[in-house]
Write a protein that holds these residues in place. Sequence first.
Motif, PDB file in Angstrom:
ATOM      1  N   GLY A  56       0.793  -1.222   0.000  1.00 18.70           N
ATOM      2  CA  GLY A  56       0.000   0.000   0.000  1.00 18.70           C
ATOM      3  C   GLY A  56       0.824   1.268   0.000  1.00 18.70           C
ATOM      4  O   GLY A  56       0.292   2.358  -0.235  1.00 18.70           O
ATOM      5  N   LEU A  57       2.131   1.161   0.277  1.00 10.43           N
ATOM      6  CA  LEU A  57       3.018   2.330   0.291  1.00 10.43           C
ATOM      7  C   LEU A  57       4.325   1.952  -0.413  1.00 10.43           C
ATOM      8  O   LEU A  57       5.365   1.779   0.219  1.00 10.43           O
ATOM      9  CB  LEU A  57       3.289   2.776   1.728  1.00 10.43           C
ATOM     10  CG  LEU A  57       3.992   4.134   1.909  1.00 10.43           C
ATOM     11  CD1 LEU A  57       3.093   5.277   1.449  1.00 10.43           C
ATOM     12  CD2 LEU A  57       4.389   4.347   3.374  1.00 10.43           C
ATOM     13  N   PRO A  58       4.278   1.835  -1.743  1.00  8.95           N
ATOM     14  CA  PRO A  58       5.460   1.382  -2.482  1.00  8.95           C
ATOM     15  C   PRO A  58       6.593   2.402  -2.545  1.00  8.95           C
ATOM     16  O   PRO A  58       7.751   2.033  -2.713  1.00  8.95           O
ATOM     17  CB  PRO A  58       4.898   1.110  -3.889  1.00  8.95           C
ATOM     18  CG  PRO A  58       3.696   1.998  -3.992  1.00  8.95           C
ATOM     19  CD  PRO A  58       3.113   2.040  -2.616  1.00  8.95           C
ATOM     20  N   ASN A  59       6.257   3.696  -2.390  1.00 12.80           N
ATOM     21  CA  ASN A  59       7.266   4.753  -2.460  1.00 12.80           C
ATOM     22  C   ASN A  59       7.166   5.644  -1.223  1.00 12.80           C
ATOM     23  O   ASN A  59       6.582   6.731  -1.273  1.00 12.80           O
ATOM     24  CB  ASN A  59       7.074   5.590  -3.726  1.00 12.80           C
ATOM     25  CG  ASN A  59       7.265   4.773  -4.981  1.00 12.80           C
ATOM     26  OD1 ASN A  59       8.338   4.228  -5.221  1.00 12.80           O
ATOM     27  ND2 ASN A  59       6.207   4.679  -5.783  1.00 12.80           N
ATOM     28  N   PRO A  60       7.717   5.196  -0.101  1.00  8.54           N
ATOM     29  CA  PRO A  60       7.590   5.956   1.148  1.00  8.54           C
ATOM     30  C   PRO A  60       8.345   7.274   1.090  1.00  8.54           C
ATOM     31  O   PRO A  60       9.331   7.418   0.356  1.00  8.54           O
ATOM     32  CB  PRO A  60       8.204   5.014   2.188  1.00  8.54           C
ATOM     33  CG  PRO A  60       9.162   4.170   1.413  1.00  8.54           C
ATOM     34  CD  PRO A  60       8.529   3.967   0.071  1.00  8.54           C
TER      35      PRO A  60
END
Length: 341
Positions: A279-283
Amino acid sequence: MSKLILSLDGGGIRGAAITQFLTHIEHKLNADHKKSLRDYVNFYAGTSTGSIISLALATTDMQVSEINELYDYKNAKKIFSDNRGWFEFDGINAPRYEAGGKSSMLKQKLGSAKLSNVPRNKHVLAVAYGIEQRKPEVIKSTNAIHRKLASWQVADASSAAPTYFPTREMLMSGIDEAFWLVDGGVTANNPTMCVIAEAIKAWPDQSVQDLKVLSVGTGYRTRKINGPESQKWGALEWFTKGHILDVLTDERVVAYQAYTILTSGNYIRVNAEMKKQPGLPNPPDDAMDDISQSNIRKLKKMGDFWFQQYGDAAVELLMGNYQGPSLDRIDAETGKPKVRD
């Protein structure tokens, strides 16, 4: 009748994730129920960037979407205005940023609002730290002296992070001495326990078991501290490499205290580790002052992610209809909030 607390953490530009999440909450409340966030919150609390958001919600008529716009690149550049003094190594022997940009922006946006502008039967608090008195200063609308203070000045003091911004002076009518204040994050970056204590005091007939808390973080830093290397560190290295303030104000302690003392189902903690996960591939970057356009976009995406995972539960909690368990930060392995019984 239960009381609803909205508690917002500190974290500099990472407050963009909070405002993005709350903007989604506001839109859902309006679309589904013709209501707003303000219709349900009884006590607002914030530290640092969280105090800016809380004071804007509690004492001004700014729309949630307008508060969200405070955390865009253009405004961030004004707030984080580089200190360009001669022979000053920013963040080492002088604050990294000048005071003027942040103060001017807060004064412009919060205007003439005072803590006394909080609606009747509602309250707000902001956490700062008094360096001369060497103690936390919880500035609150429940204190008659504090009610005379300008919201922008309170927000300015609560967000005066050491090494980033200069210490702020606060003059209070009726008190002879001046207060020199820094960011409340040095002692309570997560203000949840402060506001629970103040709520019990403000409403003595209210049982703690009836308090409901929506607590929103700014992301949890996960960069590793080098254990073997830390053996050789002094004060400078602990601040620059060890990020000692994060270690001393770990929000997980407050989260543990909150879900332990509150009734199961009355507490939702919105937060996540700032690392790649379902759900958060690019933090986003975990720095409180990474105001690059790309990082602000990532912070807003993290707020979107939070709404996907907590949105329905948070809205139900606000409306008094939530029937589920207490929820804690997102588990990075599953991308889902941890359940607390």
